[in-house]
Structures are given as C-alpha cells and as structure tokens.
Design a protein around this motif. Structure first.
Motif, mmCIF file in Angstrom:
data_model
loop_
_atom_site.group_PDB
_atom_site.id
_atom_site.type_symbol
_atom_site.label_atom_id
_atom_site.label_comp_id
_atom_site.label_asym_id
_atom_site.label_seq_id
_atom_site.Cartn_x
_atom_site.Cartn_y
_atom_site.Cartn_z
ATOM 1 N N PRO A 295 -3.446 10.233 -12.181
ATOM 2 C CA PRO A 295 -2.018 9.919 -12.078
ATOM 3 C C PRO A 295 -1.425 10.194 -10.707
ATOM 4 C CG PRO A 295 -2.376 11.874 -13.442
ATOM 5 C CD PRO A 295 -3.723 11.266 -13.199
ATOM 6 N N THR A 296 -2.138 10.966 -9.890
ATOM 7 C CA THR A 296 -1.651 11.218 -8.530
ATOM 8 C C THR A 296 -2.310 10.303 -7.497
ATOM 9 O OG1 THR A 296 -3.309 12.900 -7.970
ATOM 10 C CG2 THR A 296 -1.348 13.652 -9.149
ATOM 11 N N ALA A 297 -3.256 9.477 -7.932
ATOM 12 C CA ALA A 297 -3.958 8.553 -7.026
ATOM 13 C C ALA A 297 -4.400 9.264 -5.753
ATOM 14 C CB ALA A 297 -3.072 7.350 -6.700
ATOM 15 N N ALA A 298 -5.030 10.431 -5.916
ATOM 16 C CA ALA A 298 -5.371 11.267 -4.763
ATOM 17 C C ALA A 298 -6.337 10.586 -3.798
ATOM 18 C CB ALA A 298 -5.961 12.591 -5.241
ATOM 19 N N ASN A 299 -7.163 9.667 -4.299
ATOM 20 C CA ASN A 299 -8.101 8.976 -3.412
ATOM 21 C C ASN A 299 -7.530 7.666 -2.865
ATOM 22 O OD1 ASN A 299 -8.198 7.290 -5.621
ATOM 23 N ND2 ASN A 299 -10.418 7.413 -5.916
ATOM 24 N N GLY A 300 -6.252 7.379 -3.183
ATOM 25 C CA GLY A 300 -5.588 6.193 -2.660
ATOM 26 C C GLY A 300 -5.794 4.933 -3.464
ATOM 27 N N TYR A 301 -6.517 5.013 -4.580
ATOM 28 C CA TYR A 301 -6.821 3.837 -5.388
ATOM 29 C C TYR A 301 -6.057 3.866 -6.717
ATOM 30 C CZ TYR A 301 -10.797 2.703 -2.338
ATOM 31 O OH TYR A 301 -11.600 2.364 -1.273
ATOM 32 N N ILE A 302 -5.653 2.669 -7.177
ATOM 33 C CA ILE A 302 -4.926 2.535 -8.440
ATOM 34 C C ILE A 302 -5.560 1.416 -9.262
ATOM 35 C CG2 ILE A 302 -2.676 2.196 -9.524
ATOM 36 C CD1 ILE A 302 -1.406 2.651 -6.776
ATOM 37 N N ARG A 303 -5.785 1.665 -10.527
ATOM 38 C CA ARG A 303 -6.232 0.594 -11.416
ATOM 39 C C ARG A 303 -5.135 -0.464 -11.506
ATOM 40 N NH1 ARG A 303 -9.237 2.684 -16.781
ATOM 41 N NH2 ARG A 303 -7.936 0.983 -17.536
ATOM 42 N N GLN A 304 -5.536 -1.733 -11.472
ATOM 43 C CA GLN A 304 -4.562 -2.807 -11.506
ATOM 44 C C GLN A 304 -3.768 -2.791 -12.812
ATOM 45 O OE1 GLN A 304 -5.853 -6.550 -9.901
ATOM 46 N NE2 GLN A 304 -4.625 -7.741 -11.331
ATOM 47 N N ASP A 305 -4.434 -2.553 -13.923
ATOM 48 C CA ASP A 305 -3.722 -2.533 -15.200
ATOM 49 C C ASP A 305 -2.724 -1.375 -15.247
ATOM 50 O OD1 ASP A 305 -5.763 -0.617 -15.288
ATOM 51 O OD2 ASP A 305 -6.204 -0.922 -17.411
ATOM 52 N N TYR A 306 -3.079 -0.259 -14.643
ATOM 53 C CA TYR A 306 -2.184 0.905 -14.598
ATOM 54 C C TYR A 306 -0.948 0.583 -13.764
ATOM 55 C CZ TYR A 306 -0.930 5.882 -14.203
ATOM 56 O OH TYR A 306 -0.283 7.106 -14.264
ATOM 57 N N ALA A 307 -1.156 -0.080 -12.618
ATOM 58 C CA ALA A 307 -0.034 -0.448 -11.766
ATOM 59 C C ALA A 307 0.903 -1.405 -12.487
ATOM 60 C CB ALA A 307 -0.554 -1.080 -10.479
ATOM 61 N N ILE A 308 0.344 -2.403 -13.159
ATOM 62 C CA ILE A 308 1.179 -3.372 -13.867
ATOM 63 C C ILE A 308 2.016 -2.677 -14.943
ATOM 64 C CG2 ILE A 308 1.123 -5.346 -15.448
ATOM 65 C CD1 ILE A 308 -1.395 -6.282 -13.882
ATOM 66 N N ALA A 309 1.397 -1.814 -15.728
ATOM 67 C CA ALA A 309 2.126 -1.122 -16.793
ATOM 68 C C ALA A 309 3.233 -0.248 -16.215
ATOM 69 C CB ALA A 309 1.162 -0.278 -17.620
ATOM 70 N N ARG B 23 0.806 -1.219 0.000
ATOM 71 C CA ARG B 23 0.000 0.000 0.000
ATOM 72 C C ARG B 23 0.841 1.272 0.000
ATOM 73 N NH1 ARG B 23 -4.843 -2.021 4.167
ATOM 74 N NH2 ARG B 23 -5.055 -4.091 3.236
ATOM 75 N N ASN B 24 1.891 1.271 -0.836
ATOM 76 C CA ASN B 24 2.757 2.445 -0.957
ATOM 77 C C ASN B 24 2.794 3.042 -2.355
ATOM 78 O OD1 ASN B 24 3.810 2.511 1.764
ATOM 79 N ND2 ASN B 24 5.005 0.689 1.245
ATOM 80 N N LEU B 25 2.455 2.259 -3.379
ATOM 81 C CA LEU B 25 2.563 2.761 -4.746
ATOM 82 C C LEU B 25 1.749 4.033 -4.937
ATOM 83 C CD1 LEU B 25 3.636 2.429 -7.622
ATOM 84 C CD2 LEU B 25 1.705 0.882 -8.086
#
Length: 268
Positions: free
Chosen positions: A191-205, A148-150
């Motif tokens: 791109p700043t993940a201001a709400n703390g959530y990241i799309r899985q496909d975005y993280a993988i890329a 939970r750091n990305l």
C-alpha cells in the motif's frame, strides 16, 4: 434520430479539428527550445501519442502535477500558449517531504523559461500537496495529467486527499490522465508502493473510489523487459540509475520502467 446531413457536417468539423490538434502537438514536440537531454527520452515517454490519447488540444485548460524536470512543461506550455491554459502544479513547500521535492524548478530550467517568454510566459504556477489542495480553480480544468506520481502519494498515505483535490479542479466530465510504473498483478500490492510500482488494477480501483470512471487504457509505455524486482526499486532503471555505475549498461538496455496509461472521466 439526427439527420444524415447533420452527422456529416459534424464529422466535417471534427476531423480537421483533430488534425489541427495533432499538428500542434507535433510542433510542440519538435520545438528547438526543448532540452536535448529531455528530447532523448521521447522514445520512452511517447509525447505525441500520449497527449493525443488524453485529448489535449491547443485550446485545453491543462494542469500538470509536479512538473519535476520539465519534460512535459517544455511541450505543454508552448502548445497552450496562445489559446489554452497551462497550470504547473508544483509541490507544496509546506506539505510532505515528497511534496517539497517537487516545489521548485531547477535553476537551469527556470532560466530557460525566463529566456523564452513567448513560449513559457503564460505558465500559471500553483502549489499542490498534502494540505494544499488548490492546484487550479474548481471546475476549471479540461485535463489533469499526473505522470509517475501516484506511487508518491501512496507512500505519503495521502492519495485519497490528492485525488479529491484533482476531482474538484476538473470540469464536469473532465479527463484525468495517470501514468505510473506497473507492478506485476501476481504479487500483493504494497500500500505504500515502496519500490515505486503499482498494480494497474489497484490504481484503477483507488482512482475510481475518488469519483472517476475509467474510459481508456494505453499500452504505449509498456516495457516487457522490466521485471519490476530491482534492488533499488524502479529507480534502479533509467533515468535515475540509483545504483550508479553498477550494472549500468544492463539497466540502460532494459530502459525505463514498464508503465500503464489510464484515462479517467470525472463523474459526480
């Protein structure tokens, strides 16, 4: 083609080793030294399953990035005490504001470590953050874990820098384990993940651009109750409860955020 006898011998050696690794994880998770408040989070954090998924063994050299409240430290440090190596990569005081938030342990946690040197006395502390890339010696780590750091690195705009540093610390073929809060794939990624959530496909890329190859995923931390659209972002949910007592019972019933588990291998 390998002889059948050789294959059988390899399996005979590998199976007990896997069993011994799982037993070591079980002992560490069951340790009476763990804080009861952290133990209560086990149903949401899944320590046994995740450490097995990421391939952590008692002989591994493991780097945990930004231990924070010490949930994983209380498991990993005793497990690796005798035969492995555990680096606690703390936030860098001279880095960004978020880096500095993770630069120290709470006084209570630090005191608990000092009181049990036979379990925690071998922790190797390093500083890791923007401008502080030396989380561990180059090419030394079998496994680097970041829970939970990305999203924090995306918020600071230094995710490529942080991932490059992790790449340097890992041995060739070493494993990077990444957990973070999962955004819905139908929504554009901030791109700043201001709400703390990241799309899985975005993280993988993002991570694969840094020289890693995805080799596994796990749904062990999935939570379909999490709609990801909370007024205080992911921190609305436990354990943070950003809104205090407002609708607390509702958020407690939802539980901790829907999260992905991604396993990468270092390439290049």
């Amino acid at each position: 083609m390998r002889p059948i006898a050789s294959i059988v011998l390899s399996l005979a050696v590998a199976v007990p080793a896997v069993a011994a690794g799982r037993q070591a994880i079980d002992r560490a998770v069951a340790s009476p030294l763990r804080d009861a408040r952290l133990v209560a989070r086990d149903p949401a954090r899944h320590p046994r399953e995740l450490l097995s998924f990421y391939g952590v063994t008692p002989r591994s050299t493991v780097v945990e990035i930004w231990p924070g409240g010490g949930y994983w430290t209380q498991i990993l440090a005793p497990m690796l005490y005798d035969h492995g190596t555990y680096y606690a990569a703390m936030g860098a005081k001279g880095g960004t504001r978020v880096d500095a938030e993770f630069a120290t342990l709470s006084p209570a946690l630090a005191a608990s470590f000092s009181a049990a040197p036979d379990s925690y006395g071998h922790i190797r502390y390093t500083s890791f953050g923007h401008g502080f890339p030396d989380l561990a010696p180059a090419n030394s780590a079998d496994v680097v874990l970041t829970f939970r750091n990305l999203h924090n690195w995306m918020g600071d705009g230094d995710a490529p820098e942080m991932l490059a540093a992790i790449h340097r610390a890992l041995k060739p073929g070493g494993i990077l384990g990444v957990e973070d809060h999962r955004a819905r794939p139908v929504r554009p990624q901030d791109p700043t993940a201001a709400n703390g959530y990241i799309r899985q496909d975005y993280a993988i890329a993002t991570i694969e651009r840094a020289g890693f190859k995805l080799v596994g995923t796990s749904e062990i931390a999935a939570n379909p109750k999490d709609t990801t659209d909370w007024p205080g972002g992911v921190w609305t949910l436990p354990p943070t409860y950003r809104l205090g007592e407002t609708d607390r019972a509702r958020y407690a019933a939802i539980g901790e955020a829907d999260s992905f588990e991604l396993k990468f291998r270092k390439t290049g």
